[in-house]
Design a protein around this motif. Structure first.
Motif, PDB file in Angstrom:
ATOM      1  N   UNK A  22       7.791   9.490  11.794  1.00  0.00           N
ATOM      2  CA  UNK A  22       8.810   8.872  12.638  1.00  0.00           C
ATOM      3  C   UNK A  22      10.207   9.419  12.332  1.00  0.00           C
ATOM      4  N   UNK A  23      10.495   9.580  11.076  1.00  0.00           N
ATOM      5  CA  UNK A  23      11.815  10.095  10.690  1.00  0.00           C
ATOM      6  C   UNK A  23      12.040  11.477  11.294  1.00  0.00           C
ATOM      7  N   UNK A  24      11.019  12.317  11.244  1.00  0.00           N
ATOM      8  CA  UNK A  24      11.121  13.656  11.838  1.00  0.00           C
ATOM      9  C   UNK A  24      11.363  13.569  13.338  1.00  0.00           C
ATOM     10  N   UNK A  25      10.617  12.688  14.016  1.00  0.00           N
ATOM     11  CA  UNK A  25      10.755  12.542  15.472  1.00  0.00           C
ATOM     12  C   UNK A  25      12.132  12.000  15.843  1.00  0.00           C
ATOM     13  N   UNK A  26      12.627  11.050  15.080  1.00  0.00           N
ATOM     14  CA  UNK A  26      13.953  10.468  15.358  1.00  0.00           C
ATOM     15  C   UNK A  26      15.038  11.516  15.161  1.00  0.00           C
ATOM     16  N   UNK A  27      14.931  12.287  14.102  1.00  0.00           N
ATOM     17  CA  UNK A  27      15.922  13.341  13.858  1.00  0.00           C
ATOM     18  C   UNK A  27      15.931  14.352  15.008  1.00  0.00           C
ATOM     19  N   UNK A  28      14.743  14.693  15.500  1.00  0.00           N
ATOM     20  CA  UNK A  28      14.657  15.630  16.626  1.00  0.00           C
ATOM     21  C   UNK A  28      15.324  15.048  17.872  1.00  0.00           C
ATOM     22  N   UNK A  29      15.098  13.734  18.107  1.00  0.00           N
ATOM     23  CA  UNK A  29      15.678  13.099  19.287  1.00  0.00           C
ATOM     24  C   UNK A  29      17.198  13.011  19.181  1.00  0.00           C
ATOM     25  N   UNK A  30      17.685  12.658  18.010  1.00  0.00           N
ATOM     26  CA  UNK A  30      19.140  12.593  17.801  1.00  0.00           C
ATOM     27  C   UNK A  30      19.780  13.962  18.001  1.00  0.00           C
ATOM     28  N   UNK A  31      19.095  14.999  17.532  1.00  0.00           N
ATOM     29  CA  UNK A  31      19.599  16.356  17.724  1.00  0.00           C
ATOM     30  C   UNK A  31      19.626  16.724  19.203  1.00  0.00           C
ATOM     31  N   UNK A  32      18.547  16.365  19.911  1.00  0.00           N
ATOM     32  CA  UNK A  32      18.471  16.638  21.347  1.00  0.00           C
ATOM     33  C   UNK A  32      19.605  15.932  22.092  1.00  0.00           C
ATOM     34  N   UNK A  33      19.908  14.695  21.674  1.00  0.00           N
ATOM     35  CA  UNK A  33      20.963  13.910  22.330  1.00  0.00           C
ATOM     36  C   UNK A  33      22.365  14.285  21.843  1.00  0.00           C
ATOM     37  N   UNK A  34      22.416  15.163  20.839  1.00  0.00           N
ATOM     38  CA  UNK A  34      23.693  15.518  20.197  1.00  0.00           C
ATOM     39  C   UNK A  34      24.428  14.265  19.720  1.00  0.00           C
ATOM     40  N   UNK A  35      23.641  13.341  19.204  1.00  0.00           N
ATOM     41  CA  UNK A  35      24.180  12.072  18.718  1.00  0.00           C
ATOM     42  C   UNK A  35      24.590  12.217  17.253  1.00  0.00           C
ATOM     43  N   UNK A  36      25.826  11.877  16.920  1.00  0.00           N
ATOM     44  CA  UNK A  36      26.322  12.057  15.548  1.00  0.00           C
ATOM     45  C   UNK A  36      25.856  10.955  14.606  1.00  0.00           C
ATOM     46  N   UNK A  37      24.553  10.874  14.434  1.00  0.00           N
ATOM     47  CA  UNK A  37      23.970   9.874  13.539  1.00  0.00           C
ATOM     48  C   UNK A  37      23.015  10.545  12.562  1.00  0.00           C
ATOM     49  N   UNK A  38      22.877   9.918  11.390  1.00  0.00           N
ATOM     50  CA  UNK A  38      21.927  10.381  10.390  1.00  0.00           C
ATOM     51  C   UNK A  38      20.897   9.295  10.131  1.00  0.00           C
ATOM     52  N   UNK A  39      19.790   9.679   9.499  1.00  0.00           N
ATOM     53  CA  UNK A  39      18.683   8.764   9.233  1.00  0.00           C
ATOM     54  C   UNK A  39      18.526   8.573   7.729  1.00  0.00           C
ATOM     55  N   UNK A  40      18.426   7.315   7.319  1.00  0.00           N
ATOM     56  CA  UNK A  40      18.104   6.981   5.932  1.00  0.00           C
ATOM     57  C   UNK A  40      16.797   6.197   5.953  1.00  0.00           C
ATOM     58  N   UNK A  41      15.824   6.654   5.196  1.00  0.00           N
ATOM     59  CA  UNK A  41      14.525   5.964   5.192  1.00  0.00           C
ATOM     60  C   UNK A  41      14.138   5.564   3.776  1.00  0.00           C
ATOM     61  N   UNK A  42      13.380   4.496   3.684  1.00  0.00           N
ATOM     62  CA  UNK A  42      12.892   4.021   2.393  1.00  0.00           C
ATOM     63  C   UNK A  42      11.714   3.085   2.627  1.00  0.00           C
ATOM     64  N   UNK A  43      11.074   2.707   1.539  1.00  0.00           N
ATOM     65  CA  UNK A  43       9.992   1.726   1.575  1.00  0.00           C
ATOM     66  C   UNK A  43      10.494   0.443   0.936  1.00  0.00           C
ATOM     67  N   UNK A  44      10.341  -0.681   1.632  1.00  0.00           N
ATOM     68  CA  UNK A  44      10.736  -1.961   1.070  1.00  0.00           C
ATOM     69  C   UNK A  44       9.853  -2.250  -0.149  1.00  0.00           C
ATOM     70  N   UNK A  45      10.437  -2.349  -1.354  1.00  0.00           N
ATOM     71  CA  UNK A  45       9.616  -2.541  -2.559  1.00  0.00           C
ATOM     72  C   UNK A  45       8.927  -3.892  -2.614  1.00  0.00           C
ATOM     73  N   UNK A  46       9.369  -4.834  -1.776  1.00  0.00           N
ATOM     74  CA  UNK A  46       8.806  -6.178  -1.809  1.00  0.00           C
ATOM     75  C   UNK A  46       7.715  -6.386  -0.752  1.00  0.00           C
ATOM     76  N   UNK A  47       7.868  -5.727   0.416  1.00  0.00           N
ATOM     77  CA  UNK A  47       6.892  -5.921   1.494  1.00  0.00           C
ATOM     78  C   UNK A  47       6.030  -4.689   1.759  1.00  0.00           C
ATOM     79  N   UNK A  48       6.467  -3.532   1.304  1.00  0.00           N
ATOM     80  CA  UNK A  48       5.729  -2.300   1.547  1.00  0.00           C
ATOM     81  C   UNK A  48       5.946  -1.725   2.936  1.00  0.00           C
ATOM     82  N   UNK A  49       6.839  -2.315   3.728  1.00  0.00           N
ATOM     83  CA  UNK A  49       7.118  -1.808   5.074  1.00  0.00           C
ATOM     84  C   UNK A  49       8.081  -0.629   5.019  1.00  0.00           C
TER      85      UNK A  49
END
Length: 268
Positions: free
Chosen positions: A145-172
């Motif tokens: 998902x992170x890869x796909x979102x980065x590709x979409x943001x690049x396509x849209x020329x949207x000045x946003x970055x992605x930060x991803x992590x795993x919730x240590x308490x829920x695993x989501x």
């Protein structure tokens, strides 16, 4: 720690770091010791968290935490200062600065563009902000998902970055979108410049992926013992590659106790 640069600010993540872990009595005891250590060494406290302001205040009340004069919230997308009657006021100068970074790419435009990814779930309203868009996802699909979102943001020329992590308490899986370049480290740097605080006098404590930017920004850093091994390894790698010495403590103790352990290493 060099005597020419004594620690004057402890900037710390909250969940998994400063906040005592559930059922950990040693963390509760060390929270008191940590506050004494800060007072004894005249070190100011600052929370640097992914939480929205109201969730920070909930944690302060429920865990009996100190109320610091400044807080960085929303993974660096907002800064607050304590005002009259202990109420926190948004630092408008920083908000205006972020507005200049994103231009006409407001959050509604970004959310609509990412609606195509059905396995993304917007987090609760209280976990969103004007310049932070937060999603849940299945941890197994996080990297894809992170890869796909980065590709979409690049396509849209949207000045946003992605930060991803795993919730240590829920695993989501957790995904935050922030203006390009904005992070806990970015906000902390802006704050230091805004207040005239020497960055060499700041120590940062954290445990997860959204702390990486600050843990590797050159500050004296504390990685608590419950941090994922990959986080600790990456922080150590960056510090070693940069040739930084005496700026990193990878604590053995968990959460609050780990912050105390690290702080004592730096001040003694």
């Amino acid at each position: 720690m060099s005597k020419s640069h004594p620690i004057v600010v402890l900037a710390t993540d909250m969940d998994g770091t400063f906040i005592p872990l559930d059922g950990n009595e040693q963390n509760r005891l060390d929270l008191h010791e940590l506050q004494l250590e800060l007072d004894r060494n005249h070190i100011a406290l600052m929370y640097v968290t992914g939480r929205h302001l109201e969730l920070v205040l909930d944690a302060v009340r429920s865990h009996g935490l100190p109320s610091p004069p400044w807080m960085i919230c929303d993974v660096g997308a907002s800064i607050y200062q304590s005002g009259d009657a202990g109420k926190y006021v948004l630092v408008q100068g920083y908000t205006d600065h972020l507005g200049q970074l994103v231009g006409n790419h407001d959050r509604n435009r970004i959310v609509q563009s990412l609606d195509q990814f059905g396995n993304l779930e917007l987090q609760e309203d209280e976990k969103q902000s004007r310049y932070k868009i937060s999603y849940y996802c299945d941890a197994a699909t996080l990297n894809k998902l992170v890869t796909a979102i980065k590709d979409q943001l690049s396509h849209d020329q949207a000045p946003y970055r992605v930060i991803d992590s795993i919730d240590p308490f829920t695993g989501r899986g957790l995904i935050d979108l922030l203006p390009t370049g904005v992070s806990k480290a970015y906000a902390l740097q802006w704050w230091a410049s805004h207040t005239g605080t020497d960055q060499a006098s700041i120590t940062f404590a954290g445990d997860s992926g959204n702390d990486l930017a600050a843990l590797t920004a050159g500050y004296c850093s504390i990685v608590v013992g419950n941090a994922d091994e990959s986080v600790a390894a990456e922080v150590r790698r960056v510090h070693d590659s940069a040739g930084w010495t005496n700026r990193l403590i990878i604590a053995k103790a968990h959460a609050t106790s780990g912050v105390l352990e690290g702080l004592r290493c730096f001040v003694r």
